[in-house]
Design a protein around this motif. Structure first.
Motif, PDB file in Angstrom:
ATOM      1  N   ILE B   7       0.849  -1.196   0.000  1.00 27.39           N
ATOM      2  CA  ILE B   7       0.000   0.000   0.000  1.00 27.39           C
ATOM      3  C   ILE B   7       0.885   1.246   0.000  1.00 27.39           C
ATOM      4  CG2 ILE B   7      -1.720   1.299   1.294  1.00 27.39           C
ATOM      5  CD1 ILE B   7      -3.032  -1.108   0.427  1.00 27.39           C
ATOM      6  N   GLN B   8       1.935   1.200   0.769  1.00 24.26           N
ATOM      7  CA  GLN B   8       2.866   2.328   0.800  1.00 24.26           C
ATOM      8  C   GLN B   8       3.470   2.556  -0.579  1.00 24.26           C
ATOM      9  OE1 GLN B   8       5.757   1.942   4.005  1.00 24.26           O
ATOM     10  NE2 GLN B   8       4.245   0.897   5.294  1.00 24.26           N
ATOM     11  N   VAL B   9       3.793   1.459  -1.246  1.00 25.75           N
ATOM     12  CA  VAL B   9       4.364   1.593  -2.585  1.00 25.75           C
ATOM     13  C   VAL B   9       3.340   2.196  -3.525  1.00 25.75           C
ATOM     14  CG1 VAL B   9       5.374   0.381  -4.523  1.00 25.75           C
ATOM     15  CG2 VAL B   9       5.927  -0.342  -2.208  1.00 25.75           C
ATOM     16  N   MET B  10       2.078   1.774  -3.392  1.00 22.46           N
ATOM     17  CA  MET B  10       1.032   2.354  -4.231  1.00 22.46           C
ATOM     18  C   MET B  10       0.954   3.859  -4.000  1.00 22.46           C
ATOM     19  SD  MET B  10      -2.013  -0.499  -3.936  1.00 22.46           S
ATOM     20  CE  MET B  10      -3.238   0.486  -4.811  1.00 22.46           C
ATOM     21  N   ASP B  11       1.002   4.269  -2.740  1.00 21.02           N
ATOM     22  CA  ASP B  11       0.957   5.702  -2.447  1.00 21.02           C
ATOM     23  C   ASP B  11       2.148   6.415  -3.068  1.00 21.02           C
ATOM     24  OD1 ASP B  11      -1.374   5.369  -1.093  1.00 21.02           O
ATOM     25  OD2 ASP B  11      -0.467   5.284   0.895  1.00 21.02           O
ATOM     26  N   PHE B  12       3.305   5.802  -2.904  1.00 18.58           N
ATOM     27  CA  PHE B  12       4.515   6.386  -3.484  1.00 18.58           C
ATOM     28  C   PHE B  12       4.343   6.588  -4.986  1.00 18.58           C
ATOM     29  CE2 PHE B  12       8.317   5.372  -5.961  1.00 18.58           C
ATOM     30  CZ  PHE B  12       9.143   6.431  -5.600  1.00 18.58           C
ATOM     31  N   LEU B  13       3.828   5.573  -5.650  1.00 21.77           N
ATOM     32  CA  LEU B  13       3.689   5.656  -7.100  1.00 21.77           C
ATOM     33  C   LEU B  13       2.650   6.701  -7.484  1.00 21.77           C
ATOM     34  CD1 LEU B  13       3.994   1.902  -8.066  1.00 21.77           C
ATOM     35  CD2 LEU B  13       5.465   3.777  -8.800  1.00 21.77           C
ATOM     36  N   ARG B  14       1.541   6.719  -6.752  1.00 22.40           N
ATOM     37  CA  ARG B  14       0.514   7.719  -7.059  1.00 22.40           C
ATOM     38  C   ARG B  14       1.105   9.114  -6.984  1.00 22.40           C
ATOM     39  NH1 ARG B  14      -3.553   4.868  -4.397  1.00 22.40           N
ATOM     40  NH2 ARG B  14      -5.088   3.987  -5.816  1.00 22.40           N
ATOM     41  N   GLU B  15       1.882   9.367  -5.939  1.00 22.77           N
ATOM     42  CA  GLU B  15       2.485  10.693  -5.821  1.00 22.77           C
ATOM     43  C   GLU B  15       3.478  10.922  -6.934  1.00 22.77           C
ATOM     44  OE1 GLU B  15       4.125  12.331  -2.375  1.00 22.77           O
ATOM     45  OE2 GLU B  15       2.570  11.574  -1.024  1.00 22.77           O
ATOM     46  N   ASP B  16       4.243   9.872  -7.202  1.00 27.66           N
ATOM     47  CA  ASP B  16       5.326  10.016  -8.167  1.00 27.66           C
ATOM     48  C   ASP B  16       4.806  10.404  -9.541  1.00 27.66           C
ATOM     49  OD1 ASP B  16       8.116   9.836  -8.789  1.00 27.66           O
ATOM     50  OD2 ASP B  16       7.601   8.065  -9.984  1.00 27.66           O
ATOM     51  N   ILE B  17       3.651   9.877  -9.896  1.00 29.54           N
ATOM     52  CA  ILE B  17       3.153  10.134 -11.251  1.00 29.54           C
ATOM     53  C   ILE B  17       2.163  11.282 -11.288  1.00 29.54           C
ATOM     54  CG2 ILE B  17       3.442   7.719 -11.857  1.00 29.54           C
ATOM     55  CD1 ILE B  17       0.380   7.493 -11.748  1.00 29.54           C
ATOM     56  N   ALA B  18       1.876  11.850 -10.129  1.00 34.58           N
ATOM     57  CA  ALA B  18       0.899  12.943 -10.098  1.00 34.58           C
ATOM     58  C   ALA B  18       1.352  14.048 -11.031  1.00 34.58           C
ATOM     59  CB  ALA B  18       0.740  13.457  -8.674  1.00 34.58           C
ATOM     60  N   GLY B  19       0.502  14.414 -11.958  1.00 37.30           N
ATOM     61  CA  GLY B  19       0.825  15.500 -12.863  1.00 37.30           C
ATOM     62  C   GLY B  19       1.587  15.065 -14.093  1.00 37.30           C
ATOM     63  N   ARG B  20       2.057  13.810 -14.074  1.00 32.94           N
ATOM     64  CA  ARG B  20       2.772  13.329 -15.262  1.00 32.94           C
ATOM     65  C   ARG B  20       1.806  13.133 -16.429  1.00 32.94           C
ATOM     66  NH1 ARG B  20       6.641   9.393 -14.332  1.00 32.94           N
ATOM     67  NH2 ARG B  20       8.172   9.994 -12.781  1.00 32.94           N
ATOM     68  N   ASP B  21       2.366  13.243 -17.621  1.00 33.36           N
ATOM     69  CA  ASP B  21       1.535  13.018 -18.795  1.00 33.36           C
ATOM     70  C   ASP B  21       1.295  11.527 -19.003  1.00 33.36           C
ATOM     71  OD1 ASP B  21       1.129  15.629 -19.525  1.00 33.36           O
ATOM     72  OD2 ASP B  21       3.030  15.756 -20.619  1.00 33.36           O
ATOM     73  N   PRO B  22       0.180  11.208 -19.639  1.00 32.70           N
ATOM     74  CA  PRO B  22      -0.084   9.805 -19.982  1.00 32.70           C
ATOM     75  C   PRO B  22       1.044   9.264 -20.853  1.00 32.70           C
ATOM     76  CG  PRO B  22      -2.030  11.143 -20.363  1.00 32.70           C
ATOM     77  CD  PRO B  22      -0.913  12.085 -20.038  1.00 32.70           C
ATOM     78  N   HIS B  23       1.274   7.989 -20.760  1.00 29.97           N
ATOM     79  CA  HIS B  23       2.269   7.271 -21.569  1.00 29.97           C
ATOM     80  C   HIS B  23       3.700   7.561 -21.128  1.00 29.97           C
ATOM     81  CE1 HIS B  23      -1.298   6.574 -23.814  1.00 29.97           C
ATOM     82  NE2 HIS B  23      -1.372   7.829 -24.228  1.00 29.97           N
ATOM     83  N   THR B  24       3.871   8.330 -20.054  1.00 34.94           N
ATOM     84  CA  THR B  24       5.206   8.496 -19.490  1.00 34.94           C
ATOM     85  C   THR B  24       5.595   7.204 -18.782  1.00 34.94           C
ATOM     86  OG1 THR B  24       4.533  10.756 -18.957  1.00 34.94           O
ATOM     87  CG2 THR B  24       6.625   9.979 -18.047  1.00 34.94           C
ATOM     88  N   PRO B  25       6.807   6.715 -19.019  1.00 38.63           N
ATOM     89  CA  PRO B  25       7.217   5.502 -18.310  1.00 38.63           C
ATOM     90  C   PRO B  25       7.459   5.792 -16.832  1.00 38.63           C
ATOM     91  CG  PRO B  25       9.028   6.351 -19.631  1.00 38.63           C
ATOM     92  CD  PRO B  25       7.825   7.171 -19.975  1.00 38.63           C
ATOM     93  N   ILE B  26       7.120   4.845 -15.981  1.00 38.18           N
ATOM     94  CA  ILE B  26       7.461   4.974 -14.576  1.00 38.18           C
ATOM     95  C   ILE B  26       8.794   4.270 -14.343  1.00 38.18           C
ATOM     96  CG2 ILE B  26       5.036   4.972 -13.942  1.00 38.18           C
ATOM     97  CD1 ILE B  26       5.518   2.149 -12.767  1.00 38.18           C
ATOM     98  N   LEU B  27       9.292   4.348 -13.139  1.00 40.02           N
ATOM     99  CA  LEU B  27      10.519   3.641 -12.815  1.00 40.02           C
ATOM    100  C   LEU B  27      10.309   2.150 -13.005  1.00 40.02           C
ATOM    101  CD1 LEU B  27      11.404   5.520  -9.500  1.00 40.02           C
ATOM    102  CD2 LEU B  27      12.407   5.873 -11.763  1.00 40.02           C
TER     103      LEU B  27
END
Lengths: 230, 230
Positions: B7-27
């Motif tokens: 769950i913590q990782v999910m939160d981390f990812l949600r924050e990490d991608i907040a505002g990112r454009d669609p189709h941007t790769p994540i880590l």
DNA sequence: GAGTGGTCTAGACCACGTT
DNA sequence: ACGTGGTCTAGACCACTCG
């Protein structure tokens, strides 16, 4: 070993519980793991899938049980890829109450035909949604079947087009209840999309019947002012 | 460690991608695993959840990407002319199957009470929706009734807060069918919102029962990337 | 106390796409 | 050749339920 093990375990479990009464406990994860000589994590993956499909359900720390629904209909074979589609049929329609609405959107009269493609979208074995895609016959027939599939890559299409949509509450049409593996009379959300290229005329109209569990609609918004806007 | 790591990782990812454009790769999974010092299997579990929620999508062996921005930004309900509200009742609830879900969201146990306000929103005389607003008792009781009404100006509230929502197909609860003036057993859409101030804890949870005709949900999206002109 | 599911780890090998 | 996700293992500890 062409099939991943967790698929094999799913098959094993499906067979194992075939004919069993609902609420019967299945073997414990550790037991299955030992009998099949497969790691518990892999067994868990199989069970999780079957739970999501509604074949089994978990009972807290008491065990895992056969779900109420007859497990008979479920799809079956192979290729645990990403999203897969199964085209159900192509036809051309007119003079149906359901379609009148779509004909109007295209500016057609009741007697004029529309091309329709109906397909089922799956994730692994999980049914996600049924899509009814409508297009003008001349637009559809213009293309070979190969190109049709490309044309109907909706995700790509949506990025290049302007889309308006509406969500409607609905009861699952009987003809789709088996495909989506939900009981008749289940409440679902139906999405209606109208897709245009640029400012052109209506290009595609799509009715999507979303599986109530597997294809939920979610979203989020941030405080405005700090909003990331294009 | 009250929250599971995934769950913590999910939160981390949600924050990490907040505002990112669609189709941007994540880590990549391995990268996240290293950075957070968490096993890759746990990271995978978090990513799988987010994929199922439509926040991310997997791109085969190329990586994992931010999903198309849910069109939430442009979502609008049919704009009312004169919205009025009628508070139906205030109470405090616990030990009900329906509420358990909300209690969990607030991190409460079954026996702990939640403040609830139920109201009917009308447009002129047309019933639009029923809202069930849940809050922690101490938060609600802190304010007088006047302030409560302000606090529950959801439209204003939503602009100042971060909101996540989900749409669920449902059958209208019998107790609301008269209020909304629809037949019993009618299919409707129920929206569940979780509202937070900043990164704080859950502030409000709202269940909204939308009238199937008067309160439709619509939206639109424009081509992405390519310049649209006009 | 024994059994269950839920979580988590630190490795491993594979098929595949990109470079 | 390298990085990615997909699969898999053999352990581990926890919280919970039940007899």
């Amino acid at each position: 070993m062409s099939q991943p093990k967790y698929i094999q375990v799913m098959d094993f479990l499906r067979e194992d519980i075939a004919g069993r009464d609902p609420h019967t406990p299945i073997l414990s994860e550790r037991e299955i793991s030992q009998r099949l000589d497969i790691s518990r994590m892999t067994v868990r993956k199989a069970i999780e899938q079957l739970c999501r499909q509604g074949v089994l359900y978990r009972g807290g720390n008491r065990g895992t049980f056969v779900a109420r629904r007859p497990a008979s209909v479920t799809v079956s074979e192979s290729t645990p890829r990403q999203e897969r589609q199964r085209v159900l049929f192509l036809d051309s329609v007119y003079e149906s109450a359901n379609v009148r609405d779509v004909q109007k959107a295209f500016g057609l009269e009741d007697h004029q035909r529309l091309f329709r493609m109906v397909r089922l979208i799956l994730d692994d074995d999980l049914p996600l949604r049924v899509e009814e895609i409508y297009a003008l016959p001349e637009v559809a027939m213009d293309k070979g079947l190969n190109e049709l599939e490309t044309m109907f890559q909706l995700d790509a299409c949506r990025n290049a087009a302007s889309v308006t949509w509406e969500l409607r509450p609905a009861v699952i049409p009987p003809k789709y209840s088996r495909l989506l593996n939900v009981r008749q009379g289940t409440a679902v959300i139906c999405r209606r999309e109208e897709i245009r290229m640029g400012n052109g005329p209506l290009y595609l109209c799509v009715h999507t019947w979303l599986h109530p569990e597997n294809a939920r609609i979610t979203g989020s918004s941030q405080p405005q002012g700090a909003a990331t806007h294009t």
